[in-house]
Design a protein around this motif. Sequence first.
Motif, PDB file in Angstrom:
ATOM      1  N   PRO A 171    -104.065 -11.150  33.405  1.00 16.04           N
ATOM      2  CA  PRO A 171    -104.335 -11.890  32.174  1.00 16.04           C
ATOM      3  C   PRO A 171    -105.674 -11.827  32.710  1.00 16.04           C
ATOM      4  CG  PRO A 171    -102.869 -12.737  33.981  1.00 16.04           C
ATOM      5  CD  PRO A 171    -102.914 -11.918  34.735  1.00 16.04           C
ATOM      6  N   PHE A 172    -106.008 -11.473  33.296  1.00 13.71           N
ATOM      7  CA  PHE A 172    -107.737 -11.046  33.374  1.00 13.71           C
ATOM      8  C   PHE A 172    -108.475 -10.074  33.107  1.00 13.71           C
ATOM      9  CE2 PHE A 172    -106.237 -14.838  35.606  1.00 13.71           C
ATOM     10  CZ  PHE A 172    -107.064 -16.649  35.348  1.00 13.71           C
ATOM     11  N   HIS A 173    -107.936  -8.855  34.285  1.00 13.53           N
ATOM     12  CA  HIS A 173    -108.693  -7.570  33.546  1.00 13.53           C
ATOM     13  C   HIS A 173    -107.835  -6.905  33.579  1.00 13.53           C
ATOM     14  CE1 HIS A 173    -109.668 -10.568  37.638  1.00 13.53           C
ATOM     15  NE2 HIS A 173    -111.201 -10.519  36.716  1.00 13.53           N
ATOM     16  N   GLY A 174    -106.876  -6.957  33.392  1.00 14.52           N
ATOM     17  CA  GLY A 174    -106.179  -5.412  33.146  1.00 14.52           C
ATOM     18  C   GLY A 174    -106.191  -4.399  33.826  1.00 14.52           C
ATOM     19  N   ASP A 175    -106.173  -3.530  33.979  1.00 10.05           N
ATOM     20  CA  ASP A 175    -105.833  -2.870  34.515  1.00 10.05           C
ATOM     21  C   ASP A 175    -106.515  -3.135  36.552  1.00 10.05           C
ATOM     22  OD1 ASP A 175    -108.392  -2.483  33.727  1.00 10.05           O
ATOM     23  OD2 ASP A 175    -108.189   0.126  33.716  1.00 10.05           O
ATOM     24  N   CYS A 176    -107.146  -4.126  36.662  1.00 15.08           N
ATOM     25  CA  CYS A 176    -107.621  -4.254  38.522  1.00 15.08           C
ATOM     26  C   CYS A 176    -106.319  -3.684  39.426  1.00 15.08           C
ATOM     27  CB  CYS A 176    -107.770  -5.738  38.236  1.00 15.08           C
ATOM     28  SG  CYS A 176    -106.429  -6.946  38.003  1.00 15.08           S
ATOM     29  N   LEU A 177    -106.718  -3.449  40.576  1.00 13.74           N
ATOM     30  CA  LEU A 177    -105.727  -3.394  41.280  1.00 13.74           C
ATOM     31  C   LEU A 177    -103.918  -4.305  41.049  1.00 13.74           C
ATOM     32  CD1 LEU A 177    -104.744  -2.000  43.805  1.00 13.74           C
ATOM     33  CD2 LEU A 177    -105.907  -3.647  45.263  1.00 13.74           C
ATOM     34  N   GLU A 178    -104.042  -5.132  40.965  1.00 12.18           N
ATOM     35  CA  GLU A 178    -102.857  -5.865  40.651  1.00 12.18           C
ATOM     36  C   GLU A 178    -102.073  -5.499  39.509  1.00 12.18           C
ATOM     37  OE1 GLU A 178    -102.904 -10.226  42.294  1.00 12.18           O
ATOM     38  OE2 GLU A 178    -102.054 -10.587  39.950  1.00 12.18           O
ATOM     39  N   GLY A 179    -102.748  -5.321  38.764  1.00 14.27           N
ATOM     40  CA  GLY A 179    -102.957  -5.338  37.184  1.00 14.27           C
ATOM     41  C   GLY A 179    -101.898  -4.127  37.237  1.00 14.27           C
ATOM     42  N   LEU A 180    -102.183  -2.611  38.214  1.00 16.96           N
ATOM     43  CA  LEU A 180    -101.656  -1.182  38.511  1.00 16.96           C
ATOM     44  C   LEU A 180    -100.365  -1.845  39.186  1.00 16.96           C
ATOM     45  CD1 LEU A 180    -104.059   0.281  38.080  1.00 16.96           C
ATOM     46  CD2 LEU A 180    -103.334  -0.673  36.548  1.00 16.96           C
ATOM     47  N   VAL A 181    -100.299  -2.369  40.189  1.00 15.90           N
ATOM     48  CA  VAL A 181     -99.190  -1.940  41.407  1.00 15.90           C
ATOM     49  C   VAL A 181     -98.707  -3.453  42.104  1.00 15.90           C
ATOM     50  CG1 VAL A 181    -101.485  -0.378  42.262  1.00 15.90           C
ATOM     51  CG2 VAL A 181    -100.828  -2.829  43.649  1.00 15.90           C
ATOM     52  N   SER A 182     -98.677  -4.473  41.017  1.00 14.35           N
ATOM     53  CA  SER A 182     -98.154  -5.355  41.541  1.00 14.35           C
ATOM     54  C   SER A 182     -96.237  -5.600  41.052  1.00 14.35           C
ATOM     55  CB  SER A 182     -98.598  -6.649  40.982  1.00 14.35           C
ATOM     56  OG  SER A 182     -98.159  -7.025  40.262  1.00 14.35           O
ATOM     57  N   GLY A 183     -95.719  -5.990  41.502  1.00 14.85           N
ATOM     58  CA  GLY A 183     -94.056  -6.060  40.821  1.00 14.85           C
ATOM     59  C   GLY A 183     -94.370  -6.244  39.676  1.00 14.85           C
TER      60      GLY A 183
END
Length: 298
Positions: A171-183
Amino acid sequence: MGSEAVVAGVELGGTKSIAVIGRGREILARYRVPTTTPGETLGALSRQLAAWRTEYRPRAIGIASFGPVSVREGVMLPTPKPHWAGADIVGPLAEGFGAVAFHTDVTGAALGEGRFGAGVGLSDFLYVTVGTGVGMGLIVGGRPVTGMMHPEAGHVRVRRSPGDDFAGACPFHGDCLEGLVSGPAIAARCGHGAHLLAADDPRWIYIADALGEAFATLFLTLSPARIIVGGGVGLGQPHLLDLVRARTLTALGGYLGYVDGGNIGERIVPAALGDEAGPLGTLVMAQDRIAAGPGAAG
């Protein structure tokens, strides 16, 4: 010795929280509650700790919490979890304890893996959890690293794979690492959880690419001896680490002499303790606090 003392630990998680009493690696008693509101959760844990102080007389307590938190002040920072923003974490749980250590749940797990699991014998390593979010615990010289706050490298931006047009789920960065690989990111990308994604599904390449880019950056900037990977996605998909290792080597391009095809299996490894890393880590935190002496900061 600090490692032989009876100590207490609390691991606050986003959905459940666990209190333990232990000596060394031995857990003598365990108490689990759902993580609801601060008053309910911390109150229940505090009452159990008070009973244990009478029964076991623990010398110290280690507290590891979901975040983001202020490690220095012992409070929760702004968080999407309802009612928890600004909550005093350490105050209610530390009452009656002379020695207190506090850090994030990821760092607690890192310390557990360092003392009893995949980081044994290493003084410098990273623990990365890939699950509901992406969290990192950095251990240098056997101690967790904290600057102005705990590491938040799960939100770094990574170079995207060609052809990957997924917008990301942070919700903050879109496609940061968490935004790409988290569950949740995998569920948003695929329409279902990671556990339903076949091992040969080509979308795993995008996930491995993002992790490989991030791990290459971490090797280049921090020079850890090992990156230990935990979490539901990190440990729940055995094929993923092989993909990540290969993508990390590609991203490094042969630049680092100590990370190559001959030893990449020792540089990126699965966590060894599973769900026990966190509770054991809180005991390590308490034991280390005793060993540091009365004048040390928590």
